[in-house]
Design an enzyme around this catalytic site. Structure first.
Site, PDB file in Angstrom:
ATOM      1  N   GLU A 104       0.842  -1.208   0.000  1.00 41.03           N
ATOM      2  CA  GLU A 104       0.000   0.000   0.000  1.00 41.03           C
ATOM      3  C   GLU A 104       0.880   1.262   0.000  1.00 41.03           C
ATOM      4  OE1 GLU A 104      -2.519  -1.376   3.361  1.00 41.03           O
ATOM      5  OE2 GLU A 104      -4.173  -0.871   2.010  1.00 41.03           O
ATOM      6  N   GLU A 124      -4.284  -9.326   3.182  1.00 40.17           N
ATOM      7  CA  GLU A 124      -5.055  -9.041   4.396  1.00 40.17           C
ATOM      8  C   GLU A 124      -6.199 -10.003   4.652  1.00 40.17           C
ATOM      9  OE1 GLU A 124      -3.791  -6.839   2.388  1.00 40.17           O
ATOM     10  OE2 GLU A 124      -2.945  -5.178   3.536  1.00 40.17           O
TER      11      GLU A 124
END
Ligand code: NAD
Length: 682
Positions: A104, A124
């Site tokens: 990210e 995730e």
């Protein structure tokens, strides 16, 4: 310790993250990065920034220990916002892992340059959450919404070449990633993904991906949220989508489900550590599997896939040729058919084992046959070879006693099918040497499995707890439930199949043979359900005979309730004078989980398992206990105190002597306290 340092190279600042071992994101890393970025903003001669990591990795995931409480400021979105708002280009120079928060962060940079070791991805969902720092918003802008959803929903780790093809890494370099990153920082223009539009979306394609990941992810809440988040990235403004993503990330992070998945993550690490040792392992190159039946064939497949030179031997030529077929199919399915050339079949034991570094016994579950085999192995193997048995229930100390140097005997208990099931119980006998343990641990790692350390004891860990689960389900049948009601309750709880459907699939004769073997030593006061024996005696051995706990219709795979089974159950209840009661699904689940928890207490007390988390890991990996519950003990730890004491009481009432060799235990007494103490510790 400085977790982020900076230096200048001709007007370009190089920010280096240094948080061993893998440069995971942490509060210290985020704070240091933000401080450095703010300092750079005030540097007049700044022309660009390169962000990189020390050592083999860029920035891999987050420090999950921080996830149990509120996250301290600054959080990752603030760091990424700072990167985006810098007036100069920011380049991510990626070596090794850039996963989760690390990817990210890279997506917040203007350009990503990687080496061939780079691996990027957003894993995730494996932890019951969704990306929380813009992954669901920026990735769709880079690769399209359907592709992004696929990568996020399947937690794909994307290797460098594929990342370059997809455009998630802009450029791959062979060696000097820093040199190229510095050049890019001086020459490229800013490209803020947040400001870009998502490429046009094909609703059919998006829907197809969403359906696929929903099915794979068992419709868990975080999977549905991941789909909703990527959809919002398309329909809402980027800024609104970022706010919503963060809100969902925080809510999911605080859920029991995410806590259970983090617990399993740490359980896996703890299990590996407990298997580790200071003693160096013996090198293993050649593995011989003795016995080419159900287990031998799939163990051989696992061995070949892991790169071992593998020999399979069996006294039965037909079994050997069947096993060859099983291995070849497994290799083809794994996309590695060429590995078949590392496999040899050999009917003669002496030649099959003489050069082996590791021999794995997968012959019939019969003590005399195994003792005879180990005597032969003692004669025909080299002195240092490790001799492992895949026995499920037999006494490994006894098997080992026939070998002159029994320190090289160990248990490697695989689960069916061994090339797919992740669990191996590594069983230490009274004589097993540290070197044999270290070698077994190394083999477990090479096979890509999860190993737990176990000691000798009937059924070791996972089978023993599964047996307690099955027994409680059978008690429930006698007490008033139907097989389909119990199967439904446990599927609703999260198992892929209920225990009676599983029993029919595996064949009822395996457990029947074991019951017959144990009949002479069974405690006569222990509650014994005869129904499975009666089914077997009636030739109902499960799917393979077209009938078991269920009848099988049509293709032979469609289970339907069978009035003959109902009649048999009712006759048994009448014979035992049991008045059937009705049970709701909650009670069924509470009773079977409490039974597993009580058995786990005995397994711990006997020293057969080393830790509570090893037991949970074993049940999740070996028997597909729903991972989002974290295992039976973790699940119980999330329940109320009343739930626990009621469950324990119900299990004791179901059979007061089952869980204690000495006789009835007062349910409110020591056992409840022990259970509470163990659960409080996990
Ligand atoms: N089936 C399972 O789900 C499972 C799971 C874990 C462990 N195990 C254990 O694995 C072992 C094998 O079980 P299985 O289900 O694969 O049995 P199986 O009956 O399918 O296969 C056993 C094979 O061993 C061969 N064999 C017997 N004696 C031999 C000898 N002296 N030398 C060479 N080959 C010999 C037989 O010909 C047969 O092909 C058992 O100890 C069992 O408890 C089984």
């Amino acid at each position: 310790m400085t977790v982020c340092s900076s230096r200048f190279d001709n007007g370009v600042a190089i920010l280096t993250i240094d948080n061993p071992p893998v440069n995971a994101g942490s509060h210290a890393v985020r704070s240091a990065l933000l401080t450095e970025l703010r300092r750079l903003r005030a540097t007049p001669e700044l022309r660009g920034v390169v962000i990189t990591g020390v050592g083999a990795n860029f920035y891999s995931g987050s420090d999950l220990k921080e996830f149990d409480g509120p996250l301290a400021e600054p959080q990752l979105p603030a760091v990424i916002a700072e990167i985006e708002s810098l007036p100069v280009p920011v380049v991510a120079a990626i070596r090794g892992l850039a996963l989760g928060g690390g990817f990210e962060l890279a997506l917040g940079c203007d350009i990503r340059i990687g080496t061939h070791t780079a691996v990027v991805g957003l894993p995730e969902v494996n932890l019951g959450i969704i990306p929380g720092a813009g992954g669901t918003v920026r990735l769709p802008r880079l690769v399209g919404a359907a592709q992004a959803l696929d990568l996020i929903g399947t937690a794909t780790r994307i290797p460098a070449e594929q990342a370059a093809d997809l455009g998630t890494i802009d450029e791959l370099v062979d060696e000097d990633v820093m040199g190229r990153a510095l050049e890019a920082a001086r020459t490229c223009t800013k490209r803020i993904l947040r400001h870009e539009a998502v490429p046009p979306v094909d609703p059919a394609e998006f829907g197809e991906v969403a359906d696929r990941i929903k099915q794979k992810g068992r419709n868990r809440p975080h999977i549905l949220e991941a789909i909703a988040a990527v959809r919002r990235a398309v329909t809402n403004s980027a800024d609104d989508a970022l706010v919503a993503e963060r809100e969902v990330f925080t809510r999911l992070r605080e859920s029991d489900e995410a806590a259970s998945l983090r617990y399993l993550f740490f359980a896996e690490r703890a299990a590996a550590k407990s298997l580790g040792s200071a003693t160096p392992p013996r090198p293993v190159d050649a593995v011989t599997v003795v016995g080419a039946g159900t287990m031998g064939a799939s163990i051989a497949a696992a061995s070949v896939l892991a790169g071992y030179r593998t020999t399979i031997t069996d006294t039965d030529e037909a079994a050997l040729s069947r096993a060859r077929g099983v291995v070849e199919t497994a290799l083809t399915k794994a996309g590695r058919p060429e590995l078949a050339e590392h496999m040899v079949t050999d009917r003669a034991l002496p030649t099959a084992v003489h050069a082996a570094d590791l021999v794995i016994d997968a012959v019939f579950e019969d003590l005399d046959i195994k003792r005879a085999l180990f005597r032969d192995l003692d004669r025909h193997t080299s002195a240092g070879a490790i001799l492992a048995s895949n026995t499920s229930y037999l006494d490994l100390d006894d098997i080992g006693s026939v070998v002159a140097d029994s320190s090289r005997v160990i248990g490697l208990h695989f689960f069916n099918p061994a090339h797919l099931n992740k669990l191996i119980e590594v069983v230490e006998t009274a004589k097993t040497s540290p070197e044999a343990m270290a070698t077994a641990a190394q083999v477990v790692r090479t096979l890509g499995k999860v190993g737990i350390r176990a000691r000798v004891g009937e059924g070791f860990v996972a089978n023993r707890i599964y047996a307690a689960y099955r027994a409680q389900c059978e008690f429930l049948i006698e007490d008033g439930c139907t097989p389909e009601q119990i199967d439904r309750a446990l599927v609703e709880f999260g198992f892929a199949m209920g225990p009676f459907a599983v029993a029919d699939m595996s064949g009822l004769d395996i457990a029947w043979a074991r019951r017959k073997r144990l009949a002479a030593t069974r405690n006569p006061r222990q509650r014994y359900v005869h129904i499975p024996d009666l089914l077997c005696e009636a030739g109902r051995l499960g799917r393979k005979t077209g009938a078991g706990w269920y009848a099988y219709e049509g293709d032979g795979h469609t289970a339907v309730p069978d009035p003959a089974v109902t009649a048999l159950i009712e006759a048994e209840r009448a014979r035992k004078k049991i008045v059937p009661r009705s049970f709701d699904e909650e009670t069924i689940v509470r009773r079977v989980i409490a039974a597993m928890v009580l058995e786990a207490m005995d397994v711990l007390e006997d020293g057969v398992a080393t830790s509570a988390s090893d037991i949970d890991l074993a049940m999740v990996k070996g028997f597909a206990f729903p991972r989002w519950h974290g295992g039976p003990l973790k699940f119980a730890s999330h329940q109320t105190s009343t739930w626990l004491s009621t469950g324990i009481q119900e299990v004791h009432q179901s059979c007061p002597v089952t869980f204690s060799a000495e006789g009835p235990i007062t349910p409110s007494g020591a056992i409840t306290t022990t259970v509470r103490e163990v659960l409080a510790g996990i």
